[in-house]
Design an enzyme around this catalytic site. Structure first.
Site, PDB file in Angstrom:
ATOM      1  N   HIS A  42      39.569 -23.805  54.487  1.00 48.83           N
ATOM      2  CA  HIS A  42      38.699 -24.781  55.147  1.00 48.83           C
ATOM      3  C   HIS A  42      39.506 -25.800  55.943  1.00 48.83           C
ATOM      4  CE1 HIS A  42      35.104 -27.285  55.672  1.00 48.83           C
ATOM      5  NE2 HIS A  42      35.902 -28.309  55.463  1.00 48.83           N
ATOM      6  N   HIS A  88      28.632 -26.782  55.945  1.00 47.33           N
ATOM      7  CA  HIS A  88      28.652 -27.166  54.527  1.00 47.33           C
ATOM      8  C   HIS A  88      27.930 -26.079  53.739  1.00 47.33           C
ATOM      9  CE1 HIS A  88      29.461 -31.059  52.151  1.00 47.33           C
ATOM     10  NE2 HIS A  88      30.532 -30.769  52.874  1.00 47.33           N
ATOM     11  N   GLN A 236      30.114 -33.016  46.500  1.00 47.18           N
ATOM     12  CA  GLN A 236      30.120 -34.462  46.642  1.00 47.18           C
ATOM     13  C   GLN A 236      28.706 -35.039  46.535  1.00 47.18           C
ATOM     14  OE1 GLN A 236      30.975 -32.177  48.956  1.00 47.18           O
ATOM     15  NE2 GLN A 236      32.794 -32.772  50.097  1.00 47.18           N
ATOM     16  N   GLU A 308      36.907 -35.656  47.216  1.00 51.80           N
ATOM     17  CA  GLU A 308      36.223 -35.760  48.502  1.00 51.80           C
ATOM     18  C   GLU A 308      34.984 -36.643  48.393  1.00 51.80           C
ATOM     19  OE1 GLU A 308      35.661 -31.823  50.105  1.00 51.80           O
ATOM     20  OE2 GLU A 308      37.775 -31.322  49.850  1.00 51.80           O
TER      21      GLU A 308
END
Length: 737
Positions: A42, A88, A236, A308
């Site tokens: 990523h 995402h 997250q 993150e």
């Protein structure tokens, strides 16, 4: 015997030995954790960088190209536009609401990191089949997350697309594009400079939510439900109200000239922000983990550096300006902490207190730019030649009535888009459901209307790319260009989100390489620079790779926006025409795939002819000569015309659509226009002067939808299917997590 630590962190043995070479010693656990997230697929693009270099990235209007947080283009009047698209995907399958919400938050930060105020988002989404309960649960959560975050942070959602298909079962695609506006002189880059300058962390506290985050989740596919559940702590958690304050705080700091460089904390968290700002500036940084505000007790240094957690920014500040920075942060109720200092030499040192012991020390550039570069094996499908010969036209054309086929392809997305606020800022001229979204172009400081407009579209078609990834991607670029033409806009720049399966599979890498070549060819032919993008790999579930799904985001400029562009609604008595070449072939069409005819060959885009079609369409739109217009793409002519009829509330009869191929073909460079009879002569003169093929196909009238010899159906029945299909499914309550 336990597995070596580097393997548990996702690093290969060769990568581990490369780290030892760089450091001249074995890394400790903190250093290893930082390399694992920064060298992840990523963050490092280690499987795709070699291919992405083939994309054209320079152009007359480009201010910032790939490599920064967002691409930036000049749109005149001393105004610049920042644009970025991100994925995402994996977090959104594990935890749909937060995965999608933090995807929105992350892409918004990419934009205001450049000094731009975010003014719009778009969301191209892909889910498993609508009759699958888990896929519906994921879709509901994703849509709620996007609306919950976007509406709360105050950025309008002006368009996108949602596709339900078997290929995405177990692996949805959640791509989000954001657009921002800035005065050219406020442009700022994500780099550190000035030895002795301070690194100031702004925003939310750091927690264990999101440790590794997308940098871990996006580097492997999905397994069974138990394995997927174990990944949930890596997702997250977002706070849109904190993000709103952070936007205003950062823009005020930039307006006041108090920030040397600034970087958002996305993938890889502080490891990324500290190493990238230092590496881009050719400097080093001392970073104090004890100065990072934490929301949980007992966090280890490696957890702090790889978390993150959302709504955080790292700003590089001259010590003389620190007090002013802290005051502005306090005004906006944003936490601010000095966490580091810019140093000479290029080393990133992680310290236990700025004057305390060194916990880890690595060259900043080695995290940012020295990740492995893989030239992975590539191979086309072994049965490619056989598949190309198996065209759907060969055995699917002996049909008379295809009314049910048409109905099955009709699906309004209003149930989804109605959950988004598309009118925030009151700049939206054309929003969800339009050929392309249109915004008024206002000066970012004075708010003065320039009289011009911005147009943006996102497009993708996995069916085309499953048949031929190179031509399918070129067709996607061409479709986006025609969508902009339908609102009178000229293209300026492109961003992409390349969604593919497991790169360790040679066929997947062949698909990626072919798609890049198709995009490079189309963009070069159309003179459209690629100013940024994202690659999402390992989109697979239970060993099944998704169909290749490159998503294109294209932005353009409308030079005169005195009146809104025509939409898709026509008037009773309008004449209907098709502009562009005759339909050719059913390969890759929605109609063919619905009948499980997935093979065949696509028709190569005629770039010169497509350019002329777009020029002609722009001319007709900007001269106000068409009542309604719709590009012909997914579903072909039949679906384009049916959508126009439904949204107009006026039926039509088409007498010059000879066969099923003409109805459902998705061959490129075609648009439907509706014209007032009094304007027909002017329209046809322009088309003839441009040497563009065209055909009159019928008349808008009545309350039925008829295609001579093929379809005869009440418009109300199409309307019921188009408007009611999604609500009927999602409001039934049959979803499961």
């Amino acid at each position: 015997m336990s597995e070596p630590v580097h393997r548990t962190l996702g690093l290969t043995d060769d990568e581990f030995h490369k780290i030892i070479e760089i450091l001249g010693r074995e890394p400790n656990h903190l250093e290893l954790a930082m390399y694992s997230v920064m060298w992840s697929e990523h963050c490092s693009y280690k499987s795709s960088r070699i291919h992405l270099k083939r994309l054209p990235t320079e152009g007359e209007h480009v201010l910032v190209g790939p490599g920064e947080n967002a691409g930036v283009i000049d749109v005149g009047d001393d105004i610049a536009i920042a644009i970025r698209i991100e994925s995402h995907n994996h977090p959104s399958y594990i935890e749909p609401y937060q995965g999608a919400a933090t995807g929105v938050g992350g892409i918004i930060r990419d934009i205001f990191t450049m000094g731009a105020r975010p003014i719009a988002i778009m969301d191209p989404l892909r889910f498993g089949p609508i009759n699958d309960a888990r896929s519906r649960w994921v879709a509901e959560g994703v849509v709620s997350g996007i609306s919950g975050y976007g509406n709360s942070v105050g950025v309008p959602n002006i368009g996108g697309e949602t596709v339900f298909d078997e290929t995405y079962i177990g692996n949805p695609l959640v791509n989000v594009l954001c657009l921002g506006i800035l005065p050219k002189d406020r442009l700022v880059l994500g780099q550190a400079s000035g030895v002795g300058n301070l690194a100031v962390l702004l925003g939310a506290t750091t927690g264990r939510d999101g440790i590794g985050g997308v940098s871990v989740l996006a580097s492997a596919g999905f397994g069974d439900d138990e394995e997927d559940a174990e990944k949930r702590p890596s997702v997250q958690v977002g706070d849109p109200f904190e993000e709103k304050r952070l936007i205003e705080c950062c823009l005020e700091l930039l307006d006041a000239g108090l920030v040397v460089g600034i970087q958002d904390l996305g993938g890889a968290g502080l490891s990324c922000a500290a190493s990238e700002t230092a590496s881009r500036g050719g400097v080093g940084m001392d970073f104090d983990v004890t100065a990072v505000p934490q929301r949980e007790i007992g966090m280890e240094p490696f957890e702090i550096m790889t978390s993150e957690s959302q709504e955080r920014m790292l700003a590089i500040v001259n010590p003389e300006n620190l007090e002013k920075v802290l005051l502005i942060s306090e005004k906006w109720e944003i936490r601010s902490s000095v966490v580091g200092k810019v140093t000479e030499g290029g080393q990133l040192r992680i310290l236990d207190g700025l004057d305390g012991p060194v916990l880890g020390e690595v060259p900043a550039i080695s995290l940012h730019e020295d990740a492995p570069l893989y030239e992975r094996p590539m191979a086309p499908p072994v049965d490619l030649a056989t598949r190309q010969e198996d065209a759907p036209e060969g055995h699917l054309l002996e049909l008379n009535d295809v009314s049910e086929d048409l109905l099955s392809l009709m699906q309004s997305q209003e149930w989804i888009t109605s959950q988004y606020d598309s009118q925030l800022f009151l700049n939206t001229v054309a929003g969800p459901g339009s050929n392309a979204a249109v915004l008024r172009l206002k000066h970012p400081v004075s708010g003065e209307d320039t009289g011009r407009g911005l147009a943006v579209t996102t497009d993708g078609n996995h069916r085309w790319c499953a048949v031929d990834p190179k031509i399918g991607t070129a067709m996607t670029v061409a479709e986006s260009m025609l969508n902009l033409a339908c609102v009178g806009a000229e293209p300026r720049a492109l961003v992409n989100c390349l969604n593919f399966g497991n790169p360790e599979n040679p066929t997947v890498m062949w698909q990626l390489s072919e798609a890049v070549d198709g995009m490079a060819e189309a963009c070069s032919q159309f003179n459209i620079p690629v100013v940024g993008g994202n690659v999402s790999l390992y989109n697979e579930s239970q060993g099944n790779n998704i169909d290749p799904t490159p998503i294109v985001g294209l932005i353009g400029v409308i030079n005169n926006l005195e009146t809104p562009p025509p939409g898709v609604t026509w008037n009773e008595g309008d004449r209907l025409m098709v502009i562009g070449p005759p339909a050719k072939g059913l390969s890759g069409s929605a109609w063919a795939f619905a009948r499980n005819a997935r093979n065949g060959q696509l028709n190569q885009v005629d770039y010169e002819a497509h350019e002329r079609v777009c020029q002609t369409v722009r001319m007709l739109v900007n001269q106000g000569l068409v009542t309604a217009i719709h590009d012909i793409s997914s579903g072909g002519l039949a679906v384009a015309v049916a959508e126009m009829a439904v949204q107009s509330g006026v039926g039509c009869s088409l007498a010059r659509v000879p066969d099923i191929e003409s109805m459902f073909s998705e061959s490129p460079s075609r648009a439907v226009i509706a014209v007032d009879p009094e304007q027909m002569q002017s329209v046809e003169e322009i088309i003839q002067n441009q040497d563009i093929p065209s055909a009159r196909i019928g008349l808008a009238h009545g309350d039925k939808f008829t295609i001579k010899g093929l379809i005869d159906i009440e418009l109300s029945k199409i309307h019921d299917q188009w408007e009611g299909s999604l609500p009927r499914v999602f409001e039934s309550g049959t979803t499961q997590g």
